[in-house]
Motif scaffolding. Structure first.
Motif, mmCIF file in Angstrom:
data_model
loop_
_atom_site.group_PDB
_atom_site.id
_atom_site.type_symbol
_atom_site.label_atom_id
_atom_site.label_comp_id
_atom_site.label_asym_id
_atom_site.label_seq_id
_atom_site.Cartn_x
_atom_site.Cartn_y
_atom_site.Cartn_z
ATOM 1 N N VAL A 16 20.681 69.408 67.646
ATOM 2 C CA VAL A 16 19.598 68.480 67.299
ATOM 3 C C VAL A 16 18.345 69.261 66.903
ATOM 4 O O VAL A 16 17.665 68.919 65.918
ATOM 5 C CB VAL A 16 19.290 67.533 68.475
ATOM 6 N N LEU A 19 18.913 70.715 63.473
ATOM 7 C CA LEU A 19 18.808 69.681 62.449
ATOM 8 C C LEU A 19 17.352 69.285 62.208
ATOM 9 O O LEU A 19 16.934 69.049 61.074
ATOM 10 C CB LEU A 19 19.629 68.453 62.850
ATOM 11 N N ARG A 20 16.581 69.215 63.289
ATOM 12 C CA ARG A 20 15.166 68.880 63.136
ATOM 13 C C ARG A 20 14.449 69.916 62.292
ATOM 14 O O ARG A 20 13.676 69.586 61.386
ATOM 15 C CB ARG A 20 14.507 68.781 64.513
ATOM 16 N N ALA A 23 15.513 69.620 58.724
ATOM 17 C CA ALA A 23 14.865 68.474 58.093
ATOM 18 C C ALA A 23 13.414 68.788 57.734
ATOM 19 O O ALA A 23 12.944 68.435 56.645
ATOM 20 C CB ALA A 23 14.939 67.259 59.021
ATOM 21 N N SER A 27 11.879 69.047 53.931
ATOM 22 C CA SER A 27 10.729 68.216 53.558
ATOM 23 C C SER A 27 9.606 69.068 52.972
ATOM 24 O O SER A 27 9.052 68.742 51.913
ATOM 25 C CB SER A 27 10.218 67.442 54.779
ATOM 26 N N TYR A 54 19.329 56.631 54.424
ATOM 27 C CA TYR A 54 18.987 55.982 55.692
ATOM 28 C C TYR A 54 19.744 54.666 55.854
ATOM 29 O O TYR A 54 20.356 54.394 56.899
ATOM 30 C CB TYR A 54 17.490 55.696 55.765
ATOM 31 N N LEU A 83 15.051 58.830 65.007
ATOM 32 C CA LEU A 83 14.762 60.023 64.210
ATOM 33 C C LEU A 83 15.905 61.035 64.293
ATOM 34 O O LEU A 83 16.341 61.586 63.274
ATOM 35 C CB LEU A 83 13.461 60.663 64.679
ATOM 36 N N GLU A 84 16.392 61.280 65.506
ATOM 37 C CA GLU A 84 17.482 62.243 65.664
ATOM 38 C C GLU A 84 18.744 61.776 64.954
ATOM 39 O O GLU A 84 19.492 62.587 64.408
ATOM 40 C CB GLU A 84 17.750 62.480 67.151
ATOM 41 N N TYR A 87 18.327 62.511 61.066
ATOM 42 C CA TYR A 87 18.140 63.871 60.570
ATOM 43 C C TYR A 87 19.183 64.259 59.513
ATOM 44 O O TYR A 87 18.827 64.755 58.434
ATOM 45 C CB TYR A 87 18.179 64.883 61.715
ATOM 46 N N HIS A 90 18.591 62.508 56.240
ATOM 47 C CA HIS A 90 17.381 63.029 55.603
ATOM 48 C C HIS A 90 17.682 64.340 54.864
ATOM 49 O O HIS A 90 17.295 64.510 53.697
ATOM 50 C CB HIS A 90 16.317 63.261 56.675
ATOM 51 N N ILE A 91 18.397 65.232 55.528
ATOM 52 C CA ILE A 91 18.744 66.522 54.928
ATOM 53 C C ILE A 91 19.636 66.318 53.707
ATOM 54 O O ILE A 91 19.423 66.916 52.647
ATOM 55 C CB ILE A 91 19.443 67.421 55.964
#
Length: 332
Positions: A16, A19-20, A23, A27, A54, A83-84, A87, A90-91
């Motif tokens: 996690v 991944l954060r 991400a 961004s 999403y 959010l988790e 991720y 989003h990536i």
């Protein structure tokens, strides 16, 4: 009244965190790309890609949770849980829009994002008792676009440094290399994979130079480009679709380089993406083979424990003729 079983965590805490950071890096890189570097896709497309990823990721999770009788993985932990959960989407969205070029056909980009997200629910294999996706999502989405729409292409490498000249243009790959190296060394633990990929990339370049009269310096200089550095640090090291054991990591990275060498030597364009997809597919089939082999051993052990004698492919007892009267004969 039936209650839904709790959903298992999607990723362990270390993944996690990785991944954060992935991400956040994607961004920041996209913001700089549109404001400083020279990205050529319309500035609205990343938002379309993210909205598509999403919504589709959430829809598939809701459907999967209902079918499996569990709570959705984004529920139960507030906004942090949401959010988790998002991720990976989003990536995938930002990587797809950044790396593919489909002229002004935004629907092709949307199609690729949906393929990348949806493949995680279709192309799965058992890993430690759980079904896990084995196909690199962003790479698979790009590969499908290149196969279905031959007029599409990857984003031109120059748009990463289009607005800068020497020596500033060298800073971009160096910054990406430094940030990606720290991320992979400390969080994803995919250093051995990178070593296998880079070392065998050099080997295949030399082999192609010797056997196919390819310019060895030209084949090697690709390693200095932003596209190569991005791929090495942010795509091939995807923790969700690559092995964890060092030896397996090295073999995975080396395998991609070897397949890339064959494809490029055969004159096939975009060999990097096709090679990654093929190696991921081989790994997925290997995981299924391990699973069914373990199942067969369990069934054989259960049969022997129950006093049964297994039979071979010819229908004869597979115990060297030492069958005991009264024992039940079952297929091996």
């Amino acid at each position: 009244m039936s209650t839904k079983k709790p959903s298992p965590p999607r990723h362990d805490p270390k993944v996690v965190k990785a991944l954060r950071n992935f991400a956040i890096s994607m961004s920041v890189f996209n913001i700089l790309g549109y404001t400083v570097l020279g990205f050529e896709q319309p500035w609205t497309w990343p938002f379309v890609a993210m909205a598509t990823a999403y919504l589709f990721e959430t829809l598939l999770e809701v459907i999967g949770a209902r079918v499996e009788g569990r709570a959705p993985r984004f529920a139960g932990n507030g906004w942090k849980g949401v959010l988790e959960f998002l991720y990976p989407a989003h990536i995938t969205a930002l990587a797809m829009n950044m790396l593919i070029y489909v002229n002004d056909e935004i629907w092709v980009m949307v199609f690729g994002v949906m393929v990348a997200v949806g493949a995680k629910w279709v192309l799965r294999a058992p890993v430690k008792g759980r079904l896990r996706h084995y196909m690199n999502p962003s790479n698979f989405g790009i590969t499908v676009i290149l196969l279905v729409f031959p007029w599409a292409s990857i984003a031109p490498p120059y748009h990463f440094t289009e607005r800068w000249e020497h020596p500033v243009d060298w800073l971009v790959p160096l910054i990406i290399l430094g940030a990606g190296t720290m991320l992979n060394a400390k969080l994803t633990g995919r250093t051995w994979l990178i070593m296998g990929w880079i070392s065998f990339y050099v080997i295949q370049a030399v082999v192609r130079g010797v056997l196919l009269d390819t310019s060895i310096p030209a084949a090697l200089i690709m390693m200095t480009g932003v596209a190569f550095v991005l791929y090495t640090n942010y795509m091939v090291t995807d923790p969700g679709t690559t092995p964890s054991v060092p030896a397996s990591q090295f073999a995975f990275g080396a395998g991609i380089a070897i397949v890339y060498g064959f494809l490029t030597g055969a004159g096939i364009a975009y060999g990097l993406f096709f090679a990654t997809a093929l190696v991921c597919l081989v790994r997925g089939l290997y995981l299924w083979a391990l699973h069914w082999s373990a199942k067969a051993r369990e069934q054989r052990a259960a049969g022997e424990a129950a006093g049964a004698v297994p039979i071979d492919a010819n229908g004869q007892p597979a115990d060297n003729g030492q069958s005991v009267p009264g024992k039940k004969v079952v297929p091996a």
